[in-house]
Write an enzyme that holds these catalytic residues in place. Sequence first.
Site, PDB file in Angstrom:
ATOM      1  N   HIS A  43       0.826  -1.206   0.000  1.00 46.56           N
ATOM      2  CA  HIS A  43       0.000   0.000   0.000  1.00 46.56           C
ATOM      3  C   HIS A  43       0.865   1.262   0.000  1.00 46.56           C
ATOM      4  CE1 HIS A  43      -3.954  -2.099   1.300  1.00 46.56           C
ATOM      5  NE2 HIS A  43      -3.911  -1.871   0.011  1.00 46.56           N
ATOM      6  N   HIS A  81      -0.471  -8.994   0.655  1.00 49.29           N
ATOM      7  CA  HIS A  81      -1.595  -9.138   1.586  1.00 49.29           C
ATOM      8  C   HIS A  81      -2.244 -10.516   1.534  1.00 49.29           C
ATOM      9  CE1 HIS A  81      -1.342  -4.911   0.111  1.00 49.29           C
ATOM     10  NE2 HIS A  81      -1.258  -4.690   1.408  1.00 49.29           N
ATOM     11  N   CYS A 103       3.113 -12.205   1.922  1.00 48.51           N
ATOM     12  CA  CYS A 103       4.020 -12.134   3.067  1.00 48.51           C
ATOM     13  C   CYS A 103       3.955 -13.450   3.851  1.00 48.51           C
ATOM     14  CB  CYS A 103       3.617 -10.972   3.976  1.00 48.51           C
ATOM     15  SG  CYS A 103       4.529 -10.912   5.533  1.00 48.51           S
ATOM     16  N   GLU A 133      -6.038  -7.831   3.110  1.00 50.26           N
ATOM     17  CA  GLU A 133      -5.548  -8.928   3.961  1.00 50.26           C
ATOM     18  C   GLU A 133      -6.693  -9.694   4.627  1.00 50.26           C
ATOM     19  OE1 GLU A 133      -2.746  -9.867   7.847  1.00 50.26           O
ATOM     20  OE2 GLU A 133      -2.372  -8.013   6.742  1.00 50.26           O
ATOM     21  N   ASN A 228      -0.862  -0.088   8.323  1.00 49.41           N
ATOM     22  CA  ASN A 228       0.164  -0.012   9.372  1.00 49.41           C
ATOM     23  C   ASN A 228       0.653   1.421   9.571  1.00 49.41           C
ATOM     24  OD1 ASN A 228       3.146   0.256   8.217  1.00 49.41           O
ATOM     25  ND2 ASN A 228       2.043  -1.055   6.791  1.00 49.41           N
TER      26      ASN A 228
END
Length: 316
Positions: A43, A81, A103, A133, A228
């Site tokens: 992102h 994600h 990830c 996600e 985040n």
Amino acid sequence: MKIVKISPRGYCYGVVDAMVIARNAALDTSLPRPIYILGMIVHNKHVTDAFEEDGIITLDGPSRLDILDKIDSGTVIFTAHGVSPEVKQRAKEKGLTTIDATCPDVTKTHDLIEAKKAEGYHVIYIGKKNHPEPEGAVGIAPDIVHLIERADDLKTLEIPTDKILVTNQTTMSQWDVQHLMEDIQKKFPTAEFHKEICLATQVRQEAVAKQADVADLTIVVGDPKSNNSNRLAQVSQEIAGTKAYRVADVSEINLEWLQGVENVAVTAGASTPTPITKEVIAFLEQYDPMNPATWERVRKVPLQKILPRVKVKKEQ
């Protein structure tokens, strides 16, 4: 003005790995063209713009399945994600070449959900609605995964078994997750808890909590879509007690924020390119409220400096 450079900050290994995978794909002439990324690889718009220069097309939409409907041929890269099994199957049915940049921390959560489903569990998943996600995690087992974002969502949640696992999106505020888990424990006392805040997210949040309290202001460098990054601003305000603003780059800094400020803390989200953060720090270090010559806020980092370097394989 004193600058508090919060550490650690910026890129995490999952983001770097995803970008290296995508860069290697761009250099691989054997892959079918065009090459698409199913949503933003990470992102950050600076990153997606840089990939556009590399010839990789970022497609976005309300869901990964909706985005896939736009693609008829070529190569598709799944983002950091993660995606659901249904997305992978649909891509296979369409005859697309796929590359998975999920990830590893996200994959671990997917594996946990699959394992618990096989044992007859339902899963309460704490995450942000409309974020890719949670979309991928819920898609692992949509019949038994229940997405909640806040305590109010618990009021109407009914689960037909005492076998309950509680887990979460990896980039959430660890304090928000803890509070929600405490609320869930009260309603579902037999629930098992697996807090899945990734280590990179956790240490960056804790760094802000411990280091931003000496500042008058925190500037978080990160994309508006970066969960985040937004959580770092939240941690600064709610845990460190320091006013915070999130900026995509130096051009978004409002000089009014700096009035009367002596100490500025700077951090960056896990998907924020290091040169973008350095440019913000450099501006703040030279800023003089009495000298208009120091007020210019223009992003000058070239896109080719955004992406990690990869080695070009030599032909045999």
